[in-house]
Design an enzyme around this catalytic site. Structure first.
Site, PDB file in Angstrom:
ATOM      1  N   ILE A  99       2.780  -0.244 -23.606  1.00 22.32           N
ATOM      2  CA  ILE A  99       2.052   0.126 -24.757  1.00 22.32           C
ATOM      3  C   ILE A  99       2.156   1.911 -24.410  1.00 22.32           C
ATOM      4  CG2 ILE A  99       0.283  -1.565 -25.342  1.00 22.32           C
ATOM      5  CD1 ILE A  99      -1.695  -0.178 -23.890  1.00 22.32           C
ATOM      6  N   ASP A 102      -7.058  17.199 -14.636  1.00 22.16           N
ATOM      7  CA  ASP A 102      -6.180  17.072 -15.663  1.00 22.16           C
ATOM      8  C   ASP A 102      -6.938  16.666 -16.990  1.00 22.16           C
ATOM      9  OD1 ASP A 102      -3.879  17.343 -16.965  1.00 22.16           O
ATOM     10  OD2 ASP A 102      -3.156  15.398 -16.322  1.00 22.16           O
TER      11      ASP A 102
END
Length: 981
Positions: A671, A806
């Protein structure tokens, strides 16, 4: 009867009493030993009455006359537990209690007030909680330290009224309730040290401070102190250190300030001080002078150049004019200067590195002229050279390029000429080379590939020519590559695809020819690719489809053939303009691709070549396989990876087996993919859905690790740093807004992380991609608040703060109810207790979300995460991506928002038009929080704990304050100051 007959019963009684008292004290010490623990086993080993008398216990000192405990010295012993003050204060002769620099916790009870003979008390640098109890009975105290120990509430200042013996008083770095300057301190006229930094003091410095004439060290920084520096402070002739930074002080340095002739360290930075610096010329013993971020005017005193001891000098962001004294640093072991963001003229002082110890030369954003002095080419100690945004000219001395310890060379926006020489190969520590907007020329030397620590290379807007060295692929840490607006030519080297850390590639406005390298599509973290306005030809590589780009610009080249279907989306509209040979199905400006088009013919040729190469590869692989099978006597030539030896570590109760996970790792379940591995969706037999990240362990060259034929020497060989970081971080985290890690499954060459599955993808998907949803404001607000709570937990709720490093919308996942989860901890770092606030040197993150201090300090901390989260809030409010073409070149959403803050009408235009009418004011509340989070200076950003509180106050339809004035709708001064970029 003789006197001796009367004396011996008394002596016998005292002896019996002493033994009884010693027994009591022994029991007290054993109670302390039971209450406290230490990882240092040597601390309490001697606390054993069977082998040692009490006075020989480690850390115990007794009165030589009475043999009663006089001192307990247990600082720096890794102690944990709660301190039994009720027991300790039974030691009636105790004068010194030193427990500083440990990890002691719990409250400090009222029993402390019973230690009435204490002269020395050190509880500093621990993890206590609650208020400081009444200590008014400790009137013998001379030394009192509770700094940085977690205390809160209101400090009992009244307790100090009778403590006239105090010599050193240190209570700073505790989150006390706000209070006025404690006048009770002014009675302590014997004080040598007064440390009240960061303990929520407000109001003015009282004039009575001049009564403390014995003061050597006065530290009042990081408070809310306003008004001027009182003239009475000039009476403190013994001061050697005065720290007033990060307050709200105004006005000039008081007349007579130069009388503080013993002052060695003076820091009044980050205030609103003004006037000239003429008083400074008399402070000849100064070693450190920090006055940055104020409003000082006038010229620097010429006498500064004659100071014999000055080694640190920082005065950036003021309004100073004239020349920097040319002799500055000539007579001392000068360390650094930062005089940036002023209006200085003249030349750079040449002798600041005369003694060879200078580390930082920071003079950016002035009006300096002349060249860079040749003397700095021999300054081998230099770590940062920043002189950008001046009027400097001439050729850079060759040795500058090869300084062995320099981490940043920033010469941007000057009038410098000449080449970058081959000396650059000696720059073993260079991380950032910023040369934009000059007149540099010549070819980029191939030796630049030897500067293997480079993470940012900006040569834009110069006159460089020639090709990019093919050895550029050796720069494995390169994050940002800006070469736009030069005269580069030749082909883009395939080796660019070996720069596996690249986030940004901008090669626009050059003369590059040939094809776009297919290898660029393999860059795992690339988010910005601009190859526009060159002479590139051939097909657009299909490999670009695998990139997650916030900006793609291939316009104005000579590209041909079909636009890959996966790039044919609205987000890239305009990315392919000016390429007449292109065709595509989803863009109205391009004709549909025909079967006989030139691009189709080239595509067929390319496919044939791929087919031939594929067949050859199969033949070679099969031959190698048969050879290895014969050589090693393998009986089974179809061995499944499931037969590898797997190590399962569970972090929650599992309802699935290892085999169910391994069976699901196949192409049908893929995915997504990212910088650290592929992601699969696996549906278990019971219907539960999981997400599994598959990480191949890499060797030192970034290649998939091949299994060794020899036995493993450790539990797992060659495991990836991304895997280690993510497992270490997530395995111990339990929070509803942080993605749940069920288990890890590892083998020698592969690692799997099994998470809960988030059916609604990421916030980026829902805001910006083809999976975009019309999110109403209430939903956006709930996502913002939930994500903030997850970040608050990481920073404040764990044993040690976790830096995500991040934070971005694609790392905020959404469950079936659109509730957010913080995810992807591949760059996370747990802050160790012995690190400084600047906790990490690693340049990490994603373009558009990276805090500006990465460029200034090369370090990150919790406030860097706050900046990135602020960008996410801007995305939620505006609906825009962090990087959009409309922002302009080298501009991001933070710059763009700042440019719109002119009045209420222009600010309202920032709000995403998809947000229903009536919610604009609610969105502006969150916009204000986002602006605070993205402040330029880290110390001006709120903590995540404060962000959560502000977001809770900004709940839709909940009135929390006015952003605009009632008269003209212009922003308040406070908000303008917070958005200064």
């Amino acid at each position: 009867m003789s006197a001796g007959h009367f004396l011996w019963p008394i002596l016998l009684f005292l002896s019996i009493l002493s033994v009884a008292t010693s027994d009591d004290e022994l029991q007290t010490l054993l109670t302390i030993k039971t209450s406290l623990k230490s990882s240092n086993t040597l601390v309490f080993n001697t606390w054993d009455a069977k082998i040692n008398p009490t006075c020989n216990f480690t850390g115990i000192t007794c009165d030589p006359t009475t043999n009663l405990v006089k001192e307990i010295e247990l600082s720096y012993q890794n102690l944990t537990g709660q301190v039994p003050f009720d027991a300790i204060c039974q030691l009636k002769s105790l004068e010194r209690l030193s427990l500083g620099f440990n990890s002691l916790s719990g409250p400090v009870t009222e029993d402390l007030n019973k230690c009435v003979n204490l002269k020395y008390l050190d509880l500093g640098n621990n993890n206590f909680y609650g208020s400081v109890p009444d200590i008014s009975r400790l009137d013998q105290l001379m030394y009192f330290y509770i700094n940085m120990s977690g205390f809160s509430g209101t400090f009992p200042w009244k307790s100090l009224e009778n403590m006239t013996n105090l010599v050193e008083f240190s209570v700073g770095d505790n989150p006390f309730n706000r209070s006025q300057f404690p006048n009770e301190v002014l009675n302590c006229t014997n004080l040598h040290v007064l440390y009240l930094t960061n303990c929520s003091i407000e109001g003015r410095i009282p004039r009575g401070i001049g009564n403390l004439t014995e003061l050597r060290d006065l530290e009042l920084s990081q408070n809310y102190i306003s008004g001027g520096i009182p003239v009475e402070i000039t009476k403190l002739h013994n001061l050697w250190q005065l720290e007033l930074y990060a307050n709200e002080l105004t006005g000039p340095l008081p007349v007579g300030f130069g009388n503080l002739t013993n002052l060695q360290r003076f820091d009044a930075s980050t205030n609103y001080l003004s006037g000239d610096l003429s008083e400074i010329k008399l402070l000849t013993k100064l070693t450190s002078l920090q006055l940055f971020e104020n409003e000082f005017t006038g010229e620097l005193p010429a006498e500064l150049g004659e100071f014999k001891n000055l080694v640190n000098f920082s005065i950036y962001t003021n309004k100073l004019t004239g020349q920097i004294p040319q002799n500055l640093g000539s007579f001392s072991d000068f360390d650094f200067i930062d005089a940036s963001e002023n209006f200085f003229t003249g030349t750079i002082p040449p002798n600041m590195c005369k003694k060879g110890n200078m580390t930082k030369l920071l003079l950016l954003q002035n009006n300096l002229t002349g060249g860079i002095p040749e003397t700095y080419a021999n300054c081998l100690s230099l770590t940062r050279l920043r002189v950008s945004k001046n009027l400097l000219s001439g050729v850079v001395p060759n040795g500058i390029w090869g300084l062995p310890n320099v981490e940043m060379i920033d010469l941007a926006m000057n009038q410098l000429v000449g080449p970058v020489t081959s000396d650059i190969g000696n720059a073993n520590s260079l991380a950032q080379l910023l040369l934009s907007d000059n007149q540099f020329s010549g070819e980029l030397p191939s030796e630049i590939s030897k500067a293997t620590k480079l993470n940012s290379l900006d040569l834009s807007n110069n006159q460089f020519s020639g090709g990019i060295p093919s050895s550029i692929g050796d720069l494995k840490k390169l994050n940002n590559l800006y070469l736009q607006n030069n005269k580069f030519s030749g082909s883009i080297p395939d080796s660019l695809g070996s720069c596996v850390s690249l986030n940004v590639v901008n090669l626009a406005y050059n003369s590059f020819t040939g094809n776009i390298p297919v290898s660029i599509g393999s860059l795992p973290t690339l988010t910005f690719l601009n190859l526009s306005n060159n002479q590139l030809s051939g097909l657009i590589p299909g490999s670009l489809s695998s990139l997650k780009l916030s900006l793609l610009d291939l316009s104005d080249n000579q590209l041909s053939g079909p636009i890959p279907q996966s790039l044919s989306m609205e987000a890239y509209n305009g990315s392919f303009a000016g390429n007449d040979g292109l065709c595509g199905q989803n863009f109205k400006n391009f004709s549909p691709c025909s079967a006989d088009s030139r691009g189709s013919r080239e595509l067929r040729k390319l496919l044939i070549w791929f087919l031939v190469l594929g067949i050859l590869a199969i033949i070679v692989s099969l031959s190698c396989f048969l050879y290895l099978r014969k050589k090693e006597g393998l009986k089974d030539n179809n061995r499944s990876w499931k037969e590898d030896s797997w190590d399962v570590k569970s972090f929650h109760v599992l309802s699935f087996t290892e085999d169910e996970i391994l069976d699901g790792i196949n192409q049908d379940n893929l995915i997504g993919n990212g910088g650290s591995g592929n992601v699969y969706k696996i549906t278990l037999e019971n219907g539960k859905e999981l997400a599994v990240k598959h990480i191949w362990n890499l060797d030192s060259g970034g290649r998939k690790k091949v299994k060794s034929t020899t036995p493993m020497l450790g539990k797992r060989g060659g495991k990836s740093s991304e895997f280690d970081a993510e497992v270490q971080t997530l395995s111990s985290i339990r929070h509803v807004n942080v993605v749940k890690l069920y288990c890890s499954i590892t083998s020698e060459d592969s690692s799997l992380l099994v998470y809960e599955y988030m059916p609604n993808g990421s916030l980026w998907d829902r805001l910006h991609s083809c999976k975009k949803l019309a999110l109403d404001w209430n939903t956006r607000y709930e996502i913002a608040l939930g994500a903030a709570k997850g970040m608050e937990y990481l920073h404040h709720g764990c044993d040690r703060p976790v830096l995500h490093r991040d934070v971005k919308s694609s790392n905020i996942l959404l469950d079936e109810l659109l509730k957010p989860r913080i995810a992807d901890f591949g760059l996370a770092k747990i802050v160790q207790s012995n690190t400084t606030k600047d906790s990490s040197h690693v340049i990490a993150g994603t373009h558009g979300y990276i805090a500006p201090e990465y460029g200034y300090t090369h370090r990150v901390n919790e406030r860097s995460d706050v900046y990135s989260f602020g960008v996410v809030l801007l995305e939620l409010v505006t609906g825009k991506r962090p990087i959009e073409p409309e922002f302009g070149e080298n501009k991001d959403i933070v710059n763009w928002v700042s440019s719109q803050l002119k009045g209420k009408e222009s600010v309202l235009s920032i709000v995403d038009s998809a947000i229903l009418e009536g919610y604009e004011e609610d969105a502006l509340k969150v916009l204000k929080i986002a602006i605070l989070c993205t402040a330029r200076q880290p110390n001006q950003r709120p903590t995540m704990r404060t962000v959560v509180k502000m977001l809770e106050d900004a709940e839709p339809c909940k009135l929390v304050g006015i952003i605009f004035s009632k008269n003209d709708g212009i922003m308040t001064k406070e908000l303008k100051e917070n958005v200064k970029l």
